[in-house]
Design a protein around this motif. Structure first.
Motif, PDB file in Angstrom:
ATOM      1  N   ARG A   8      41.181  36.422  38.378  1.00  0.00           N
ATOM      2  CA  ARG A   8      41.134  36.307  39.835  1.00  0.00           C
ATOM      3  C   ARG A   8      40.300  37.436  40.436  1.00  0.00           C
ATOM      4  O   ARG A   8      39.610  37.239  41.432  1.00  0.00           O
ATOM      5  CB  ARG A   8      42.540  36.251  40.417  1.00  0.00           C
ATOM      6  CG  ARG A   8      43.237  34.931  39.981  1.00  0.00           C
ATOM      7  CD  ARG A   8      44.613  34.762  40.515  1.00  0.00           C
ATOM      8  NE  ARG A   8      44.737  34.579  41.939  1.00  0.00           N
ATOM      9  CZ  ARG A   8      44.557  33.420  42.594  1.00  0.00           C
ATOM     10  NH1 ARG A   8      44.232  32.350  41.937  1.00  0.00           N
ATOM     11  NH2 ARG A   8      44.707  33.361  43.895  1.00  0.00           N
ATOM     12  N   ASP A   9      40.364  38.613  39.830  1.00  0.00           N
ATOM     13  CA  ASP A   9      39.517  39.721  40.278  1.00  0.00           C
ATOM     14  C   ASP A   9      38.042  39.353  40.108  1.00  0.00           C
ATOM     15  O   ASP A   9      37.216  39.667  40.973  1.00  0.00           O
ATOM     16  CB  ASP A   9      39.818  40.996  39.496  1.00  0.00           C
ATOM     17  CG  ASP A   9      41.191  41.567  39.822  1.00  0.00           C
ATOM     18  OD1 ASP A   9      41.704  41.304  40.928  1.00  0.00           O
ATOM     19  OD2 ASP A   9      41.740  42.272  38.959  1.00  0.00           O
ATOM     20  N   LEU A  10      37.712  38.697  39.003  1.00  0.00           N
ATOM     21  CA  LEU A  10      36.337  38.274  38.768  1.00  0.00           C
ATOM     22  C   LEU A  10      35.893  37.273  39.830  1.00  0.00           C
ATOM     23  O   LEU A  10      34.790  37.389  40.378  1.00  0.00           O
ATOM     24  CB  LEU A  10      36.184  37.661  37.373  1.00  0.00           C
ATOM     25  CG  LEU A  10      34.804  37.117  37.023  1.00  0.00           C
ATOM     26  CD1 LEU A  10      33.738  38.198  37.116  1.00  0.00           C
ATOM     27  CD2 LEU A  10      34.825  36.492  35.639  1.00  0.00           C
ATOM     28  N   LEU A  11      36.741  36.312  40.154  1.00  0.00           N
ATOM     29  CA  LEU A  11      36.398  35.347  41.199  1.00  0.00           C
ATOM     30  C   LEU A  11      36.155  36.051  42.532  1.00  0.00           C
ATOM     31  O   LEU A  11      35.209  35.729  43.252  1.00  0.00           O
ATOM     32  CB  LEU A  11      37.507  34.299  41.349  1.00  0.00           C
ATOM     33  CG  LEU A  11      37.684  33.327  40.195  1.00  0.00           C
ATOM     34  CD1 LEU A  11      38.912  32.437  40.440  1.00  0.00           C
ATOM     35  CD2 LEU A  11      36.437  32.484  39.994  1.00  0.00           C
ATOM     36  N   LYS A  12      37.014  37.029  42.854  1.00  0.00           N
ATOM     37  CA  LYS A  12      36.838  37.784  44.104  1.00  0.00           C
ATOM     38  C   LYS A  12      35.507  38.518  44.121  1.00  0.00           C
ATOM     39  O   LYS A  12      34.788  38.507  45.119  1.00  0.00           O
ATOM     40  CB  LYS A  12      37.974  38.788  44.286  1.00  0.00           C
ATOM     41  CG  LYS A  12      39.299  38.177  44.636  1.00  0.00           C
ATOM     42  CD  LYS A  12      40.354  39.275  44.740  1.00  0.00           C
ATOM     43  CE  LYS A  12      41.735  38.716  44.869  1.00  0.00           C
ATOM     44  NZ  LYS A  12      42.755  39.775  44.861  1.00  0.00           N
ATOM     45  N   GLU A  13      35.173  39.167  43.009  1.00  0.00           N
ATOM     46  CA  GLU A  13      33.910  39.903  42.921  1.00  0.00           C
ATOM     47  C   GLU A  13      32.707  38.979  43.028  1.00  0.00           C
ATOM     48  O   GLU A  13      31.656  39.374  43.524  1.00  0.00           O
ATOM     49  CB  GLU A  13      33.839  40.708  41.626  1.00  0.00           C
ATOM     50  CG  GLU A  13      34.752  41.899  41.591  1.00  0.00           C
ATOM     51  CD  GLU A  13      34.417  42.926  42.674  1.00  0.00           C
ATOM     52  OE1 GLU A  13      33.215  43.222  42.880  1.00  0.00           O
ATOM     53  OE2 GLU A  13      35.356  43.431  43.307  1.00  0.00           O
ATOM     54  N   ASP A  23      46.243  24.390  38.828  1.00  0.00           N
ATOM     55  CA  ASP A  23      45.405  23.213  38.549  1.00  0.00           C
ATOM     56  C   ASP A  23      44.051  23.328  39.245  1.00  0.00           C
ATOM     57  O   ASP A  23      43.015  23.004  38.669  1.00  0.00           O
ATOM     58  CB  ASP A  23      46.106  21.930  38.971  1.00  0.00           C
ATOM     59  CG  ASP A  23      47.251  21.551  38.040  1.00  0.00           C
ATOM     60  OD1 ASP A  23      47.237  21.989  36.866  1.00  0.00           O
ATOM     61  OD2 ASP A  23      48.138  20.809  38.487  1.00  0.00           O
ATOM     62  N   GLU A  24      44.055  23.784  40.506  1.00  0.00           N
ATOM     63  CA  GLU A  24      42.802  23.980  41.232  1.00  0.00           C
ATOM     64  C   GLU A  24      41.964  25.071  40.579  1.00  0.00           C
ATOM     65  O   GLU A  24      40.746  24.965  40.515  1.00  0.00           O
ATOM     66  CB  GLU A  24      43.080  24.334  42.692  1.00  0.00           C
ATOM     67  CG  GLU A  24      43.649  23.197  43.503  1.00  0.00           C
ATOM     68  CD  GLU A  24      44.036  23.615  44.905  1.00  0.00           C
ATOM     69  OE1 GLU A  24      43.822  24.794  45.284  1.00  0.00           O
ATOM     70  OE2 GLU A  24      44.571  22.772  45.637  1.00  0.00           O
ATOM     71  N   GLU A  25      42.619  26.113  40.089  1.00  0.00           N
ATOM     72  CA  GLU A  25      41.891  27.196  39.428  1.00  0.00           C
ATOM     73  C   GLU A  25      41.234  26.704  38.135  1.00  0.00           C
ATOM     74  O   GLU A  25      40.091  27.040  37.842  1.00  0.00           O
ATOM     75  CB  GLU A  25      42.812  28.370  39.128  1.00  0.00           C
ATOM     76  CG  GLU A  25      42.070  29.550  38.541  1.00  0.00           C
ATOM     77  CD  GLU A  25      42.958  30.751  38.275  1.00  0.00           C
ATOM     78  OE1 GLU A  25      42.478  31.656  37.562  1.00  0.00           O
ATOM     79  OE2 GLU A  25      44.101  30.804  38.768  1.00  0.00           O
TER      80      GLU A  25
END
Length: 62
Positions: A8-13, A23-25
């Motif tokens: 999730r940190d990677l997605l934020k960055e 499921d959405e992730e």
């Protein structure tokens, strides 16, 4: 194997808007993998990014 606790940190960055469910992730990661590997995805609406000021920006290819 240890869980990926930084995903999730990677997605934020990357500026990706975080999904609301697991499921959405999973669908988002599949779409990102397609985009990175093939240069396109069959689900471009899943790739939503924030703008420079936290606003939703345009989706690539959609």
């Amino acid at each position: 194997m240890a869980p990926n606790v930084h995903r999730r940190d990677l997605l934020k960055e990357m500026g990706v808007i975080l999904p609301e469910s697991l499921d959405e992730e999973r669908a988002l990661w599949a779409a990102l993998a397609q985009q990175l590997y093939r240069g396109l995805t069959d689900r471009p609406r899943l790739l939503r990014f924030t703008g420079a000021e936290g606003r939703v920006g345009p989706t690539p290819g959609g």
